[in-house]
Write a protein that holds these residues in place. Structure first.
Motif, PDB file in Angstrom:
ATOM      1  N   LYS A 145       0.822  -1.209   0.000  1.00 25.70           N
ATOM      2  CA  LYS A 145       0.000   0.000   0.000  1.00 25.70           C
ATOM      3  C   LYS A 145       0.860   1.264   0.000  1.00 25.70           C
ATOM      4  O   LYS A 145       0.570   2.240  -0.701  1.00 25.70           O
ATOM      5  CB  LYS A 145      -0.928  -0.003   1.216  1.00 25.70           C
ATOM      6  CG  LYS A 145      -2.083  -0.995   1.119  1.00 25.70           C
ATOM      7  CD  LYS A 145      -2.967  -0.900   2.340  1.00 25.70           C
ATOM      8  CE  LYS A 145      -4.149  -1.868   2.232  1.00 25.70           C
ATOM      9  NZ  LYS A 145      -5.038  -1.807   3.418  1.00 25.70           N
ATOM     10  N   ILE A 146       1.910   1.242   0.821  1.00 30.81           N
ATOM     11  CA  ILE A 146       2.783   2.429   0.903  1.00 30.81           C
ATOM     12  C   ILE A 146       3.517   2.658  -0.411  1.00 30.81           C
ATOM     13  O   ILE A 146       3.594   3.785  -0.913  1.00 30.81           O
ATOM     14  CB  ILE A 146       3.769   2.267   2.071  1.00 30.81           C
ATOM     15  CG1 ILE A 146       3.023   2.369   3.413  1.00 30.81           C
ATOM     16  CG2 ILE A 146       4.872   3.323   1.996  1.00 30.81           C
ATOM     17  CD1 ILE A 146       3.886   2.069   4.616  1.00 30.81           C
ATOM     18  N   LEU A 147       4.063   1.604  -1.002  1.00 31.86           N
ATOM     19  CA  LEU A 147       4.775   1.748  -2.274  1.00 31.86           C
ATOM     20  C   LEU A 147       3.840   2.237  -3.377  1.00 31.86           C
ATOM     21  O   LEU A 147       4.203   3.123  -4.169  1.00 31.86           O
ATOM     22  CB  LEU A 147       5.413   0.411  -2.663  1.00 31.86           C
ATOM     23  CG  LEU A 147       6.594  -0.050  -1.801  1.00 31.86           C
ATOM     24  CD1 LEU A 147       7.073  -1.422  -2.256  1.00 31.86           C
ATOM     25  CD2 LEU A 147       7.739   0.954  -1.880  1.00 31.86           C
ATOM     26  N   MET A 148       2.640   1.679  -3.431  1.00 32.01           N
ATOM     27  CA  MET A 148       1.691   2.132  -4.444  1.00 32.01           C
ATOM     28  C   MET A 148       1.276   3.577  -4.211  1.00 32.01           C
ATOM     29  O   MET A 148       1.150   4.363  -5.154  1.00 32.01           O
ATOM     30  CB  MET A 148       0.466   1.215  -4.427  1.00 32.01           C
ATOM     31  CG  MET A 148      -0.541   1.515  -5.540  1.00 32.01           C
ATOM     32  SD  MET A 148       0.187   1.386  -7.189  1.00 32.01           S
ATOM     33  CE  MET A 148       0.562  -0.365  -7.232  1.00 32.01           C
ATOM     34  N   TRP A 149       1.126   3.950  -2.929  1.00 36.84           N
ATOM     35  CA  TRP A 149       0.750   5.329  -2.621  1.00 36.84           C
ATOM     36  C   TRP A 149       1.858   6.301  -3.046  1.00 36.84           C
ATOM     37  O   TRP A 149       1.580   7.368  -3.605  1.00 36.84           O
ATOM     38  CB  TRP A 149       0.496   5.461  -1.125  1.00 36.84           C
ATOM     39  CG  TRP A 149       0.066   6.847  -0.729  1.00 36.84           C
ATOM     40  CD1 TRP A 149      -1.192   7.349  -0.705  1.00 36.84           C
ATOM     41  CD2 TRP A 149       0.936   7.908  -0.322  1.00 36.84           C
ATOM     42  NE1 TRP A 149      -1.181   8.652  -0.314  1.00 36.84           N
ATOM     43  CE2 TRP A 149       0.113   9.036  -0.069  1.00 36.84           C
ATOM     44  CE3 TRP A 149       2.305   8.019  -0.143  1.00 36.84           C
ATOM     45  CZ2 TRP A 149       0.627  10.239   0.357  1.00 36.84           C
ATOM     46  CZ3 TRP A 149       2.816   9.224   0.272  1.00 36.84           C
ATOM     47  CH2 TRP A 149       1.992  10.329   0.524  1.00 36.84           C
ATOM     48  N   MET A 150       3.103   5.933  -2.810  1.00 34.47           N
ATOM     49  CA  MET A 150       4.224   6.790  -3.188  1.00 34.47           C
ATOM     50  C   MET A 150       4.272   6.996  -4.699  1.00 34.47           C
ATOM     51  O   MET A 150       4.478   8.116  -5.187  1.00 34.47           O
ATOM     52  CB  MET A 150       5.540   6.169  -2.712  1.00 34.47           C
ATOM     53  CG  MET A 150       5.678   6.037  -1.204  1.00 34.47           C
ATOM     54  SD  MET A 150       5.959   7.603  -0.368  1.00 34.47           S
ATOM     55  CE  MET A 150       7.602   7.988  -0.923  1.00 34.47           C
ATOM     56  N   LEU A 151       4.093   5.925  -5.444  1.00 32.87           N
ATOM     57  CA  LEU A 151       4.124   6.039  -6.906  1.00 32.87           C
ATOM     58  C   LEU A 151       2.939   6.847  -7.422  1.00 32.87           C
ATOM     59  O   LEU A 151       3.065   7.621  -8.370  1.00 32.87           O
ATOM     60  CB  LEU A 151       4.134   4.646  -7.537  1.00 32.87           C
ATOM     61  CG  LEU A 151       5.414   3.827  -7.322  1.00 32.87           C
ATOM     62  CD1 LEU A 151       5.237   2.423  -7.872  1.00 32.87           C
ATOM     63  CD2 LEU A 151       6.596   4.506  -8.010  1.00 32.87           C
ATOM     64  N   GLN A 152       1.775   6.659  -6.831  1.00 33.67           N
ATOM     65  CA  GLN A 152       0.592   7.399  -7.278  1.00 33.67           C
ATOM     66  C   GLN A 152       0.737   8.900  -7.054  1.00 33.67           C
ATOM     67  O   GLN A 152       0.361   9.709  -7.912  1.00 33.67           O
ATOM     68  CB  GLN A 152      -0.647   6.873  -6.544  1.00 33.67           C
ATOM     69  CG  GLN A 152      -1.115   5.506  -7.039  1.00 33.67           C
ATOM     70  CD  GLN A 152      -2.287   4.975  -6.236  1.00 33.67           C
ATOM     71  OE1 GLN A 152      -2.414   5.264  -5.029  1.00 33.67           O
ATOM     72  NE2 GLN A 152      -3.147   4.213  -6.884  1.00 33.67           N
TER      73      GLN A 152
END
Length: 386
Positions: free
Chosen positions: A135-142
């Motif tokens: 979730k954190i990695l996807m949030w950072m990329l988004q």
């Protein structure tokens, strides 16, 4: 030089015969102490004088007599003209490699900090976030790609990092889009070689020196490392720059030449093709060379020749003769960036080919992941719940 010879013959009342050296060279001192080329003809008293004009060096001045300066000249690099090149990786050019590395490092470091802080807050408040790392990695990329993320951390410590990253990603994306827009609107022509240091540091374009010219000896005997490398790294020699103009214009090699010959070559190129194929590097390898006529020692014609040259030089006749030989150069002496033309031009497919390849690579990866998920689902069906 032909006009000057005619005036010499008329004013000093002599007839002349043009004698070309067998090696067709200007002339340098050899290891055995002799001279080759036109300098050798004068040194051995085979001719009364040589028109040249020759660059005056201490070594040459000890062997023969020189007239007063006809004009001053520079030595520089001449090569094929740089043009606007479409770069498949052009979308990466708004930032340097160092900036991209720092962005990636900040992405990873902030992600790690959020993972650790999220785990610490979950331990303190006894609430565990499921699949926190994805979730954190996807949030950072988004956030970095300006998408609208649906997930947010629950506690203030993690949200403080979120606010910091949002501000940083806003600066990254705004700067990137602005610089990329400017680059696409007014593309720059990259000039890979604009100095002697640039020339010796690259390997895709070979260079040559004039055989028997003073620049060959000057670079060979120089104590400067760059100039020495310009001599040791040359691919071959050429008889003279004028005869090598077609090879230079076609991009086969670069050369170090006198500026007068370079401008005359540019004039020839534009007059015959209507285009600019040659470029003179901005840095001068050697500046303000005195170009003179070479006379044998104690020549009876030297004093009279000097007075004629001074008269023609002071009245501007020599400059006028030179201008008549070098025409149609103003367009080609402008920076290569001006070759693009004027007006708004549509962007071609090649300018966005890099991002399109990334999209295709992402679609291909997504297709393979989808096929893998489907295959796993078929091979490992879910067990029915009891």
């Amino acid at each position: 030089m032909g006009n000057l010879l005619e005036i010499f013959a008329e004013r000093m009342n002599f007839e002349y015969e043009l004698v070309r050296p067998l090696d067709s060279l200007w002339g340098i001192k050899l290891e055995n102490g002799s001279w080759n080329g036109m300098m050798g003809q004068v040194y051995r008293n085979e001719v009364e004088f040589a028109l040249g004009p020759f660059a005056v060096t201490p070594q040459r001045a000890n062997a023969i007599d020189f007239s007063v300066a006809v004009h001053s000249d520079n030595q520089a690099i001449i090569m094929t003209r740089p043009t606007l090149q479409n770069d498949i990786a052009g979308f990466l050019k708004p930032f340097s490699k160092e900036v991209w590395i720092l962005i990636i490092m900040s992405l990873l470091s902030v992600s790690l900090a959020m993972v650790l802080l999220e785990a610490l807050e979950g331990w303190i408040f006894s609430i565990t976030t499921r699949k926190a790392v994805p979730k954190i990695l996807m949030w950072m990329l988004q956030t970095l790609t300006q998408e609208n993320p649906r997930w947010l951390p629950k506690w203030d410590g993690s949200r403080l990092i979120v606010i910091t990253w949002l501000l940083a990603s806003f600066v990254f994306t705004s700067s990137y889009s602005g610089i990329l827009t400017a680059m696409l609107t007014v593309p720059r022509v990259t000039i890979p070689i604009d100095s002697l240091a640039d020339l010796v540091a690259q390997s895709h374009l070979p260079w040559r020196l004039e055989s028997g010219a003073m620049m060959l000896t000057y670079l060979q005997e120089s104590e400067d490392e760059v100039r020495r490398k310009a001599f040791t790294g040359m691919s071959a020699t050429i008889p003279d720059c004028w005869s090598a103009r077609q090879g230079i214009a076609s991009g086969k090699f670069a050369a170090i030449c006198d500026e007068t010959t370079m401008r005359k070559s540019i004039s020839w190129d534009f007059s015959t093709s209507g285009q600019c194929h040659l470029y003179i590097a901005r840095e001068r390898v050697y500046s303000n060379l005195m170009m003179c006529l070479a006379f044998k020692i104690n020549s009876t014609y030297l004093e009279k020749a000097n007075s004629i040259i001074e008269m023609l030089r002071d009245t501007g006749v020599l400059s006028k003769w030179l201008e008549n030989e070098i025409t149609n150069t103003s367009q080609c002496l402008r920076p290569p960036a001006y070759d693009r033309g004027h007006g708004i031009q549509p962007l071609g497919l090649d300018l966005i080919l890099g991002p399109l390849l990334i999209v295709l690579a992402g679609l291909s990866l997504a297709l393979h992941v989808f096929a893998g998920e489907h295959l796993i689902h078929l091979l490992l069906p879910e067990k029915p719940s009891s």
